[in-house]
Design a protein around this motif. Structure first.
Motif, PDB file in Angstrom:
ATOM      1  N   LEU A 160       0.837  -1.202   0.000  1.00  0.00           N
ATOM      2  CA  LEU A 160       0.000   0.000   0.000  1.00  0.00           C
ATOM      3  C   LEU A 160       0.871   1.251   0.000  1.00  0.00           C
ATOM      4  CD1 LEU A 160      -2.558   1.673   0.292  1.00  0.00           C
ATOM      5  CD2 LEU A 160      -2.567   1.134   2.740  1.00  0.00           C
ATOM      6  N   ILE A 218       1.028   4.347  -2.806  1.00  0.00           N
ATOM      7  CA  ILE A 218       0.876   5.760  -2.462  1.00  0.00           C
ATOM      8  C   ILE A 218       2.116   6.542  -2.892  1.00  0.00           C
ATOM      9  CG2 ILE A 218       0.631   7.411  -0.558  1.00  0.00           C
ATOM     10  CD1 ILE A 218      -0.900   5.174   0.956  1.00  0.00           C
ATOM     11  N   GLU A 270      -5.290   8.084   9.612  1.00  0.00           N
ATOM     12  CA  GLU A 270      -5.690   7.846   8.230  1.00  0.00           C
ATOM     13  C   GLU A 270      -5.134   6.514   7.726  1.00  0.00           C
ATOM     14  OE1 GLU A 270      -5.661  10.191   3.911  1.00  0.00           O
ATOM     15  OE2 GLU A 270      -4.215  10.720   5.458  1.00  0.00           O
ATOM     16  N   GLU A 289      -6.922   3.419   5.602  1.00  0.00           N
ATOM     17  CA  GLU A 289      -6.380   3.068   4.290  1.00  0.00           C
ATOM     18  C   GLU A 289      -5.893   1.619   4.258  1.00  0.00           C
ATOM     19  OE1 GLU A 289      -6.413   4.882   1.448  1.00  0.00           O
ATOM     20  OE2 GLU A 289      -7.647   6.275   2.595  1.00  0.00           O
ATOM     21  N   LYS A 306      -8.970  -0.677   4.025  1.00  0.00           N
ATOM     22  CA  LYS A 306      -9.527  -0.651   2.670  1.00  0.00           C
ATOM     23  C   LYS A 306      -8.655  -1.461   1.703  1.00  0.00           C
ATOM     24  CE  LYS A 306     -11.901   3.833   2.812  1.00  0.00           C
ATOM     25  NZ  LYS A 306     -11.929   5.201   2.228  1.00  0.00           N
ATOM     26  N   PHE A 307      -7.345  -1.285   1.813  1.00  0.00           N
ATOM     27  CA  PHE A 307      -6.421  -1.963   0.903  1.00  0.00           C
ATOM     28  C   PHE A 307      -6.573  -3.479   1.009  1.00  0.00           C
ATOM     29  CE2 PHE A 307      -2.207  -3.818   0.002  1.00  0.00           C
ATOM     30  CZ  PHE A 307      -2.033  -3.368  -1.308  1.00  0.00           C
ATOM     31  N   LEU A 319       1.630   8.507   3.628  1.00  0.00           N
ATOM     32  CA  LEU A 319       0.522   9.465   3.643  1.00  0.00           C
ATOM     33  C   LEU A 319       1.008  10.868   3.995  1.00  0.00           C
ATOM     34  CD1 LEU A 319      -2.231   7.281   5.330  1.00  0.00           C
ATOM     35  CD2 LEU A 319      -2.234   8.115   2.978  1.00  0.00           C
TER      36      LEU A 319
END
Length: 282
Positions: free
Chosen positions: A11, A15, A143, A147, A150-151, A269
């Protein structure tokens, strides 16, 4: 039950790839993104983290300035520097490194960071924007929890989530982010009388209290997902989480590792926030 690992490496790489591309586009326009790291400590863990942020920024094409105010900096001096950087048109993002000098609290100085440059979402205004559902930067660690879930395709909508920890850095902002995902959220903390009674009904347990090994098998129901935000140092100098991984493994359906879970996503992030700030400010 096999407990699946929830690493953050892939992930973070996704990003970072996007961030690097966007930073390069800004540089081509003569507006390369710039981050100012304000430091007022000599804490070894902080020194290591600053170096890691410097390396991450360099890899992604983000200029990173270390603004060292010294361990004896006063609240007034820190505020003055944060106000100066907030007005500096060449600076896109500001991050205040903790711990702060003795007698100086984050609440004493964080309001001096302009919300548009508050890439780690620490100021009261940034936290207020988050609570109101308005645009702003959330704390990167909180955050990262959403994330990462979700990933790995962990559903949050309609699920029961218990967050252990109520800090302004993780617990409280994470509550707002989870509510935005339509989760039903419970916050537990150091004054919670019966912690297992609060955590065991949850579909997802997030450990973010800063106590090594606090969450064990007795805190987790069969099949729950456990996300470990803790970064504690053990007696051998190794980083360990808030979850006793051995105790939880075989009971939880999934567990994020420490290190290698939330950490790399948080850094990624933060860097993305700097580029987003530059895109908005330039």
């Amino acid at each position: 039950m096999d407990t699946t690992s929830l690493p953050g490496k892939d992930l973070a790489a996704n990003i970072n790839a996007d961030t690097k591309q966007r930073a390069a586009a800004l540089a081509e326009q003569g507006a390369a993104p710039r981050l100012a790291l304000v430091i007022a400590n000599d804490d070894p863990a902080s020194v290591w983290y600053v170096k890691s942020l410097n390396r991450a920024a360099e890899r992604l094409g983000i200029a990173c300035d270390n603004v060292d105010l010294g361990v004896d900096a006063t609240a007034e001096q820190i505020r003055a520097k944060l106000e100066e950087l907030s007005k500096d048109s060449t600076v896109d993002g500001i991050m205040l490194q903790t711990p702060l000098p003795k007698g100086v609290g984050l609440d004493d100085v964080s309001s001096a960071i302009a919300a548009a440059k508050d890439v780690d979402g620490v100021s009261p205004l940034s936290l207020g924007l988050l609570a109101s559902g308005l645009p702003g930067f959330p704390p990167a660690t909180s955050e990262a929890v959403v994330e990462l879930a979700k990933f790995h395709q962990i559903p949050l909508s309609g699920r029961l989530v218990t967050v252990v920890g109520r800090s302004n850095v993780v617990g409280k902002p994470l509550l707002q982010l989870l509510l935005a995902e339509n989760a039903t959220v419970t916050i537990a903390h150091s004054r919670t009388a019966d912690l297992p009674a609060v955590t065991t009904p949850a579909d997802v347990v997030v450990a973010a209290v800063g106590r090594a090994g606090l969450i064990t098998g007795e805190h987790v129901r069969e099949g729950a997902v456990v996300i470990d935000v803790g970064t504690n140092e053990d007696e051998n100098g190794n980083i360990t989480g808030d979850v006793n991984a051995d105790s939880v493994s075989g009971k939880a359906s999934a567990l994020s590792p420490v290190p290698g879970g939330i950490g790399p996503v948080t850094t990624a992030l933060l860097m993305r926030h700097v580029v987003q700030a530059a895109e908005s400010l330039r």
